[in-house]
Design an enzyme around this catalytic site. Structure first.
Site, PDB file in Angstrom:
ATOM      1  N   CYS A   1      -1.606   6.045   8.970  1.00 20.89           N
ATOM      2  CA  CYS A   1      -0.333   5.229   8.830  1.00 20.89           C
ATOM      3  C   CYS A   1      -0.485   4.391  10.659  1.00 20.89           C
ATOM      4  CB  CYS A   1       0.375   6.054  10.132  1.00 20.89           C
ATOM      5  SG  CYS A   1       1.433   6.781   9.005  1.00 20.89           S
TER       6      CYS A   1
ATOM      7  N   CYS B   1       6.354  -6.908   7.389  1.00 24.79           N
ATOM      8  CA  CYS B   1       7.161  -6.599   8.476  1.00 24.79           C
ATOM      9  C   CYS B   1       7.820  -7.828   9.528  1.00 24.79           C
ATOM     10  CB  CYS B   1       7.131  -5.477   9.043  1.00 24.79           C
ATOM     11  SG  CYS B   1       9.184  -4.639   9.889  1.00 24.79           S
TER      12      CYS B   1
ATOM     13  N   SER C   1      10.681   5.519  15.691  1.00 26.57           N
ATOM     14  CA  SER C   1      10.120   5.388  15.900  1.00 26.57           C
ATOM     15  C   SER C   1      10.231   4.554  17.383  1.00 26.57           C
ATOM     16  CB  SER C   1       9.906   3.971  15.561  1.00 26.57           C
ATOM     17  OG  SER C   1       8.877   4.882  14.251  1.00 26.57           O
ATOM     18  N   LEU C   2       9.911   5.112  18.549  1.00 27.80           N
ATOM     19  CA  LEU C   2      10.387   5.338  19.618  1.00 27.80           C
ATOM     20  C   LEU C   2       9.366   4.741  20.886  1.00 27.80           C
ATOM     21  CD1 LEU C   2      12.913   5.753  21.180  1.00 27.80           C
ATOM     22  CD2 LEU C   2      12.345   8.276  21.878  1.00 27.80           C
ATOM     23  N   HIS C   3       8.522   5.476  20.494  1.00 29.09           N
ATOM     24  CA  HIS C   3       7.409   5.026  22.137  1.00 29.09           C
ATOM     25  C   HIS C   3       7.709   4.374  23.164  1.00 29.09           C
ATOM     26  CE1 HIS C   3       6.554   4.961  17.900  1.00 29.09           C
ATOM     27  NE2 HIS C   3       6.773   4.013  17.206  1.00 29.09           N
TER      28      HIS C   3
ATOM     29  N   GLU D   1       0.797  -1.320  -0.103  1.00 22.39           N
ATOM     30  CA  GLU D   1       0.019  -0.254   0.161  1.00 22.39           C
ATOM     31  C   GLU D   1       0.204   1.074   0.083  1.00 22.39           C
ATOM     32  OE1 GLU D   1      -3.447   0.209   2.792  1.00 22.39           O
ATOM     33  OE2 GLU D   1      -3.390  -2.115   2.540  1.00 22.39           O
TER      34      GLU D   1
ATOM     35  N   CYS E   1       3.761   8.655   1.379  1.00 18.65           N
ATOM     36  CA  CYS E   1       4.111   7.519   2.575  1.00 18.65           C
ATOM     37  C   CYS E   1       4.008   5.964   1.345  1.00 18.65           C
ATOM     38  CB  CYS E   1       3.170   7.322   3.716  1.00 18.65           C
ATOM     39  SG  CYS E   1       2.820   6.592   4.605  1.00 18.65           S
TER      40      CYS E   1
ATOM     41  N   GLY F   1       6.971  -1.663   6.571  1.00 20.54           N
ATOM     42  CA  GLY F   1       8.211  -2.829   6.358  1.00 20.54           C
ATOM     43  C   GLY F   1       9.215  -1.353   6.919  1.00 20.54           C
TER      44      GLY F   1
HETATM   45  N1  SAH Z   1       9.538   0.494  10.147  1.00 23.94           N
HETATM   46  C1  SAH Z   1       9.580   1.674  10.002  1.00 23.94           C
HETATM   47  C2  SAH Z   1       8.670   2.328   8.898  1.00 23.94           C
HETATM   48  C3  SAH Z   1       6.745   2.173   8.976  1.00 23.94           C
HETATM   49  S1  SAH Z   1       5.764   2.256  10.709  1.00 23.94           S
HETATM   50  C4  SAH Z   1       8.870   2.716  11.786  1.00 23.94           C
HETATM   51  O1  SAH Z   1       8.398   1.583  12.277  1.00 23.94           O
HETATM   52  O2  SAH Z   1       9.170   3.437  12.034  1.00 23.94           O
HETATM   53  C5  SAH Z   1       5.135   4.080  10.151  1.00 23.94           C
HETATM   54  C6  SAH Z   1       4.978   4.540  11.683  1.00 23.94           C
HETATM   55  O3  SAH Z   1       3.402   4.058  11.966  1.00 23.94           O
HETATM   56  C7  SAH Z   1       6.147   4.081  12.777  1.00 23.94           C
HETATM   57  O4  SAH Z   1       6.013   4.961  13.503  1.00 23.94           O
HETATM   58  C8  SAH Z   1       5.033   3.008  13.523  1.00 23.94           C
HETATM   59  O5  SAH Z   1       5.758   3.157  15.098  1.00 23.94           O
HETATM   60  C9  SAH Z   1       3.256   3.809  13.075  1.00 23.94           C
HETATM   61  N2  SAH Z   1       2.346   2.747  13.807  1.00 23.94           N
HETATM   62  C10 SAH Z   1       2.679   1.484  12.509  1.00 23.94           C
HETATM   63  N3  SAH Z   1       1.539   1.071  13.772  1.00 23.94           N
HETATM   64  C11 SAH Z   1       1.096   2.235  14.450  1.00 23.94           C
HETATM   65  C12 SAH Z   1      -0.627   2.183  14.448  1.00 23.94           C
HETATM   66  N4  SAH Z   1      -1.078   1.123  15.166  1.00 23.94           N
HETATM   67  N5  SAH Z   1      -0.640   3.897  14.602  1.00 23.94           N
HETATM   68  C13 SAH Z   1      -0.435   4.285  15.035  1.00 23.94           C
HETATM   69  N6  SAH Z   1       1.553   4.596  14.273  1.00 23.94           N
HETATM   70  C14 SAH Z   1       1.625   2.981  14.030  1.00 23.94           C
HETATM   71 FE1  SF4 Z   2       7.486  -3.215  11.280  1.00 24.53          FE
HETATM   72 FE2  SF4 Z   2       7.038  -0.438  11.372  1.00 24.53          FE
HETATM   73 FE3  SF4 Z   2       5.515  -1.611  11.558  1.00 24.53          FE
HETATM   74 FE4  SF4 Z   2       7.200  -1.992  14.035  1.00 24.53          FE
HETATM   75  S1  SF4 Z   2       6.233  -0.088  13.216  1.00 24.53           S
HETATM   76  S2  SF4 Z   2       6.239  -3.975  13.039  1.00 24.53           S
HETATM   77  S3  SF4 Z   2       9.074  -1.849  12.561  1.00 24.53           S
HETATM   78  S4  SF4 Z   2       6.944  -1.543  10.170  1.00 24.53           S
END
Ligand code: SAH
Ligand code: SF4
Length: 371
Positions: free
Chosen positions: A344, A115, A223-225, A95, A108, A169
């Protein structure tokens, strides 16, 4: 007997395109003409590349092609968001989403089919992993989106101003292809994007961040979280391999490599009762001391059987205030494209999982060919 494989010119960087024409005994300037035909005008048939000689057009048709995946589905939302499902092969689809916001148009893009990293709040992760995307498959996402607006010449301004690797990914686990694709995005003969406007988002693959720091100048998002290792390892399992201390050191090194790099974006998905308390905001402030950054607080996008809930707006506001009070840049991301599942973390495509993990509830997106 099999026909010899044709070179897909969509995938070539400027240097590779020049080398390709030189290998045909042609002037390297042909690379400029052909890149413009492909990326600016959206022409994929050499017969229409009218400033090339007839003989060269015939020769190109023999040895080369400009191939993009089939558009299995496209959906244009009322708020201007556009989404495409691109069919890569019989089993897999990815996508891509375009999100307009005033003068800015953000695309995006995906870097892998699925992944392997299995972050707990991410629906892509829940689907498992199939394979890396090729350079052509990454660039095709920009090509298809650009083409949906028509050739560049007919447009007053470029609709795509920003590209973020935030689709399916982990981009830094497909390093070579992502870097080459980014080079085509930055090239004036490609998509002419500014290096501040192409962002690689990573879950924190430390050695690859260090390599990226010296390879190409792009914006970086982490992607810290979570503000501590125990919680981060729960949410983003790759943290067990690359814990926060090494990740923060790698971020500082990334900024130090080029003086024009001002700050890194820290993405932080707000999960109710998990990572959104005032104490965690204060811990985050301490963690980020000495790392020039801006924090982007992201509303969690729920998906079926997700183990989390979106934090309440008041809680997000409280969290943001603590960061701002400590002198950090902190914004809250708007959710867009909810009506077409294009926000996202909701990019799922179709993935045939090759890891042992099997998602029982694997989402099924209907793949229909548009008429
Ligand atoms: N793998 C990379 C890029 C793809 S994810 C990464 O993890 O950074 C892109 C962004 O979307 C990341 O910041 C990820 O943490 C966020 N993301 C993933 N699942 C999400 C969700 N359910 N709600 C909001 N953001 C999410
Ligand atoms: Fe992969 Fe990014 Fe999703 Fe984590 S947040 S599973 S690294 S796509």
């Amino acid at each position: 007997m099999n026909e010899p494989k044709k070179t897909n010119l969509l995938a070539l960087t400027r240097a590779e395109m020049q080398a390709f024409f030189e290998s045909l005994g042609e002037h390297s300037y042909r690379a400029h003409q052909v890149m413009k035909w492909i990326h600016h005008h959206g022409v994929v048939d050499f017969a229409y590349m009218t400033d090339l000689s007839k003989a060269l057009r015939v020769r190109l048709a023999e040895v080369a092609c400009v191939q993009t995946p089939e558009i299995a589905l496209q959906h244009f939302s009322q708020d201007g968001t556009r989404k495409w499902v691109l069919k890569l092969d019989a089993a897999n689809a990815i996508e891509t989403v375009f999100i307009p916001d005033g003068k800015r148009g953000t695309l995006c893009v995906s870097s892998q089919v699925g992944c392997a990293l299995d972050c707990r709040f991410c629906s892509t992760g829940k689907q498992g992993f199939q394979r890396d995307l090729s350079v052509a498959e990454i660039i095709a996402q920009v090509f298809v989106a650009q083409q949906s607006f028509g050739p560049l010449d007919n447009l007053g301004q470029r609709p795509i101003t920003n590209v973020v690797f935030m689709g399916m990914g982990e981009p830094l686990l497909n390093f070579e292809a992502v870097v080459k694709a980014a080079q085509v995005m930055l090239d004036d003969l490609g998509y002419g994007l500014s290096k501040r406007r192409v962002t690689i988002s990573t879950s924190g693959i430390v050695p690859a961040i260090d390599r990226l720091a010296e390879t190409v100048d792009l914006s970086l998002a982490i992607s810290l979280h979570a503000p501590d290792d125990a919680l981060r390892t729960q949410l983003v399992p790759v943290n067990a391999k690359y814990p926060l201390k090494s990740l923060m050191a790698s971020c500082r090194n990334y900024l130090a490599c080029y003086s024009e790099r001002k700050r890194i974006t820290m993405e932080y998905v707000m999960l109710e009762g998990v990572n959104d308390t005032a104490q965690q905001a204060r811990q985050l402030v301490t963690l980020l001391q000495g790392v020039p950054c801006k924090v982007n607080l992201i509303p969690f996008n729920p998906f079926p059987h997700a183990p989390y809930r979106r934090s309440r707006p008041a809680q997000v506001e409280r969290f943001q205030k603590i960061l701002l009070g400590a002198g950090l840049f902190a914004s809250v991301r708007k959710t867009r494209g909810d009506d077409i599942d294009a926000a996202c973390g909701q990019l799922v495509g179709q993935v045939v999982d090759r890891t042992r993990r099997q998602a029982q509830w694997q989402a099924q997106i209907p793949v229909q060919t548009l008429v």
